[in-house]
Design a protein around this motif. Structure first.
Motif, PDB file in Angstrom:
ATOM      1  N   GLU A 329       0.803  -0.784  -0.047  1.00  0.00           N
ATOM      2  CA  GLU A 329       0.281   0.271  -0.020  1.00  0.00           C
ATOM      3  C   GLU A 329       0.676   1.293  -0.167  1.00  0.00           C
ATOM      4  N   ASP A 410      -5.165   7.987   8.316  1.00  0.00           N
ATOM      5  CA  ASP A 410      -6.212   9.391   8.389  1.00  0.00           C
ATOM      6  C   ASP A 410      -6.386   9.544   7.129  1.00  0.00           C
ATOM      7  N   ARG A 413      -5.712   8.006   3.722  1.00  0.00           N
ATOM      8  CA  ARG A 413      -7.783   7.232   3.763  1.00  0.00           C
ATOM      9  C   ARG A 413      -9.048   7.680   2.589  1.00  0.00           C
ATOM     10  N   ARG A 414      -9.403   9.217   3.842  1.00  0.00           N
ATOM     11  CA  ARG A 414     -10.306  10.168   3.540  1.00  0.00           C
ATOM     12  C   ARG A 414      -9.791  10.778   2.056  1.00  0.00           C
ATOM     13  N   ALA A 416      -8.395   9.692  -1.181  1.00  0.00           N
ATOM     14  CA  ALA A 416      -8.697   8.477  -1.827  1.00  0.00           C
ATOM     15  C   ALA A 416     -10.123   8.109  -1.499  1.00  0.00           C
ATOM     16  N   GLU A 417     -10.537   8.558  -0.529  1.00  0.00           N
ATOM     17  CA  GLU A 417     -12.123   8.240  -0.710  1.00  0.00           C
ATOM     18  C   GLU A 417     -13.009   9.280  -1.524  1.00  0.00           C
ATOM     19  N   ILE A 418     -12.585  10.341  -1.315  1.00  0.00           N
ATOM     20  CA  ILE A 418     -12.874  11.852  -1.794  1.00  0.00           C
ATOM     21  C   ILE A 418     -12.596  11.681  -3.765  1.00  0.00           C
ATOM     22  N   TYR A 419     -11.428  11.182  -3.456  1.00  0.00           N
ATOM     23  CA  TYR A 419     -11.007  10.631  -5.387  1.00  0.00           C
ATOM     24  C   TYR A 419     -11.545   9.724  -5.732  1.00  0.00           C
ATOM     25  N   ALA A 420     -12.337   8.201  -4.823  1.00  0.00           N
ATOM     26  CA  ALA A 420     -13.187   7.100  -5.679  1.00  0.00           C
ATOM     27  C   ALA A 420     -14.612   7.860  -5.618  1.00  0.00           C
ATOM     28  N   GLY A 421     -14.802   9.413  -5.106  1.00  0.00           N
ATOM     29  CA  GLY A 421     -16.839   9.919  -5.234  1.00  0.00           C
ATOM     30  C   GLY A 421     -15.955  10.561  -6.139  1.00  0.00           C
ATOM     31  N   GLN A 425      -8.492   7.374  -9.420  1.00  0.00           N
ATOM     32  CA  GLN A 425      -7.383   6.856  -8.150  1.00  0.00           C
ATOM     33  C   GLN A 425      -6.920   7.559  -7.587  1.00  0.00           C
ATOM     34  N   THR A 464     -10.901  18.249   4.706  1.00  0.00           N
ATOM     35  CA  THR A 464     -10.477  17.553   5.127  1.00  0.00           C
ATOM     36  C   THR A 464      -9.233  17.733   5.934  1.00  0.00           C
TER      37      THR A 464
END
Ligand SMILES: Cc1cc2nc3c(=O)[nH]c(=O)nc-3n(C[C@H](O)[C@H](O)[C@H](O)COP(=O)(O)OP(=O)(O)OC[C@H]3O[C@@H](n4cnc5c(N)ncnc54)[C@H](O)[C@@H]3O)c2cc1C
Length: 542
Positions: A329, A410, A413-414, A416-421, A425, A464
């Motif tokens: 990772e 943290d 992680r957060r 990456a979620e924003i990008y995924a939204g 990637q 964030t």
């Protein structure tokens, strides 16, 4: 040639041009914004800088504005090295080493010397200037001071501010000042001056007196190690002294134009130990980072799995055979440069123990071949900026965030979620040891949908970071891109105090007009429709 360009050329030793080709070239820096200047000045000496500023000030007194933008290598990603009016380019002539004393460990330079060129000279004398940015091949010392740069060595050695002994600065009205720590008595003398310098000392002293509580409050809100937002009012009063130097560092040319700098040097150890630690999860990173930092690395850089995937897709041979487990990772690139071999070995031992405990994969460079591999990985991060896919380019947006290191995992992680939204990637890299995270979304500026994605992503990432006690500008500064966020970072009262600083130094708004003050609408109106970076071919020789 315009009348103003003609007038300036008559009075300056350096060249002046208003050729459209050259103006178009300097309409861009490394940001996604553009502004075409009206005149380019290549100052030959401090007097040229002084005269240009004086001329602009006199015009301003007659209600005519001719802004001045200082420019080094133009690698600024925040849109701070572009501007209308005069573009003052330092790389052509004011690029000399004026004094070098390895014994007393200092160097005095003009602002237009590139960091890389200076560093090569310093290495030959067994020294170096540690906070070199990844762009040091073309970034200048002037630009690095104005942005208060940090780099891969900052985890141990800090930022540019730690190496400045003295600055010579041309003020907005053409006055020349020297900065440095002043005793109470010397400060009183300065405050008694009837010049712009005197009014600056009086204004800043007054501002600090009136806002002590507010400043303390704002400082405690940001826990990230590096923060370039606004102006550094926090470090002016130190150890009973008063020093304007911190204000210029990170001011991005908005308070004065640096014409000379005396910088402290550090002995360079070319025999540093290098290692890569690959971790399988962000939780492992969270657990391992404090122990790694306690080993006092001189470098603690990172690349995530998505970055490796992106690099490999774009250039399958770039990292071939470099990583034993590319699927991890997070990959941390570590260096230990203590001058005592024993201390280096102790750190490596500690690292090996840690790898065993976390189950991470550790590669310690055993010879030149391994070192080459690790250096290849280290340099790969710099090529992330050049990625493209069709018309989409890796854009420097929300690319300079810093969070406290205890929140790094943290944040990754957060984010990456924003990008995924947004259906993307997140390739991430940066200075893990300082919590500095670089990401660049792959978007097409010509597409309205992509632009909207960009604004949304920027807002979410910045919120964030701020919620985690982070900063939005670890190194590259507010420029224009992050100027609209100043009120979110500091609150409106402190934002006003920052703008007061600008008014005290530059009441007519001559220097880098719009930098640190642009509104969101202005930023949108300056957006390019195509992103790309150019070479530096328009410089005169000699
Ligand atoms: C690929 C890439 C990698 C990067 N990596 C890093 C990194 O690792 N760390 C980092 O900190 N930054 C990094 N940056 C950002 C940038 O390269 C640095 O901030 C660099 O130090 C800027 O130097 P420059 O000479 O290009 O300045 P410019 O872009 O020309 O100017 C930067 C700012 O300084 C002002 N300025 C320039 N000269 C003077 C002067 N004489 N007096 C007053 N103001 C002046 C300009 O007006 C502008 O506001 C990177 C950028 C790119 C494109």
């Amino acid at each position: 040639m315009s009348r103003i360009a003609h007038y300036l050329q008559e009075h300056l030793v350096g060249e002046v041009t208003d050729s459209l080709d050259v103006r178009r070239y300097f309409a861009h820096d490394a940001s996604i914004l553009q502004i075409t200047p009206s005149i380019i000045v290549y100052p030959a000496n401090e007097n040229d800088v002084r005269k240009t500023a004086r001329f602009s000030w006199q015009l301003a007194e007659r209600n005519k504005t001719l802004p001045i933008t200082a420019r080094g290598g133009g690698s600024d990603t925040s849109g701070a090295a572009i501007g209308s009016g005069v573009m003052m380019v330092f790389t052509a002539h004011m690029n000399r080493i004026l004094a070098l004393n390895p014994g007393k460990q200092f160097v005095t330079v003009e602002p237009g010397i590139t960091f890389g060129a200076l560093q090569q000279t310093l290495y030959t004398h067994g020294h170096f200037l540690p906070p070199y940015p990844a762009s040091s091949a073309y970034a200048t010392i002037g630009g690095s001071l104005a942005n208060n740069s940090v780099g891969e060595k900052s985890v141990k050695y800090g930022d540019m501010a730690q190496y400045v002994q003295k600055l010579t600065v041309v003020l907005a009205n053409g006055e020349v000042i020297e900065t440095g720590p002043l005793s109470k008595r010397d400060l009183n003398k300065k405050m008694g001056l009837t010049s712009l310098e005197g009014s600056i000392y009086r204004g800043i002293d007054g501002l600090l007196e009136e806002n002590q509580a507010l400043l303390a409050d704002e400082k405690s809100r940001i826990r990230a190690r590096f923060n370039r937002s606004g102006y550094n009012l926090f470090d002016i009063k130190k150890k009973g002294n008063f020093d304007l130097t911190p204000l210029f560092l990170g001011s991005q040319g908005t308070l004065g134009i640096i014409t000379e700098a005396t910088l402290k040097l550090v002995p360079h150890n070319p025999l540093a130990e290098l290692a890569v630690l690959s971790l399988d999860s962000l939780s492992e990173l969270q657990d391992a980072l404090p122990s790694i930092l306690s080993l006092e690395p001189s470098m603690c850089e990172m690349l995530n799995r998505a970055a490796i995937v992106q690099l490999t897709k774009a250039n399958p041979s770039q990292l071939k055979g470099v990583l034993q487990n590319p699927g991890a990772e997070i990959h941390l690139i570590l260096e230990f440069d203590d001058s005592k071999e024993g201390a280096q070995k102790k750190s490596l031992k500690g690292l090996a123990k840690l790898a065993e405990k976390t189950g991470g994969y550790l590669m310690i460079a055993a010879g030149n071949e391994d070192r080459d591999k690790i250096n290849k990985l280290r340099r790969a991060a710099a090529t992330m900026h050049l990625m493209s896919r069709g018309n989409a380019k890796a854009l420097p947006v929300a690319e300079d965030v810093a969070v406290p290191t205890d929140r790094l995992a943290d944040f990754l992680r957060r984010a990456a979620e924003i990008y995924a939204g947004g259906g993307m990637q997140m390739a991430a890299w940066g200075h893990a040891g300082d919590g500095v995270v670089r990401t660049q979304p792959m978007l097409d500026l010509a597409e309205i949908g992509d632009r909207q994605k960009l604004y949304k992503l920027q807002d979410l990432i910045y919120n964030t970071a701020l919620n985690m006690g982070g900063s939005l500008s670890a190194a590259a500064g507010d420029g224009r891109m992050r100027a609209p966020y100043l009120g979110h970072i500091y609150g409106q009262e402190a934002r006003k105090m920052m703008l007061d600083v600008k008014n005290i130094f530059d009441p007519y708004g001559i220097l880098n007009r719009g930098v640190k003050t642009a509104s969101a609408e202005e930023v949108k109106s300056l957006m390019r429709t195509e992103y790309g970076r150019r070479g530096h071919e328009h410089l005169p020789q000699g």
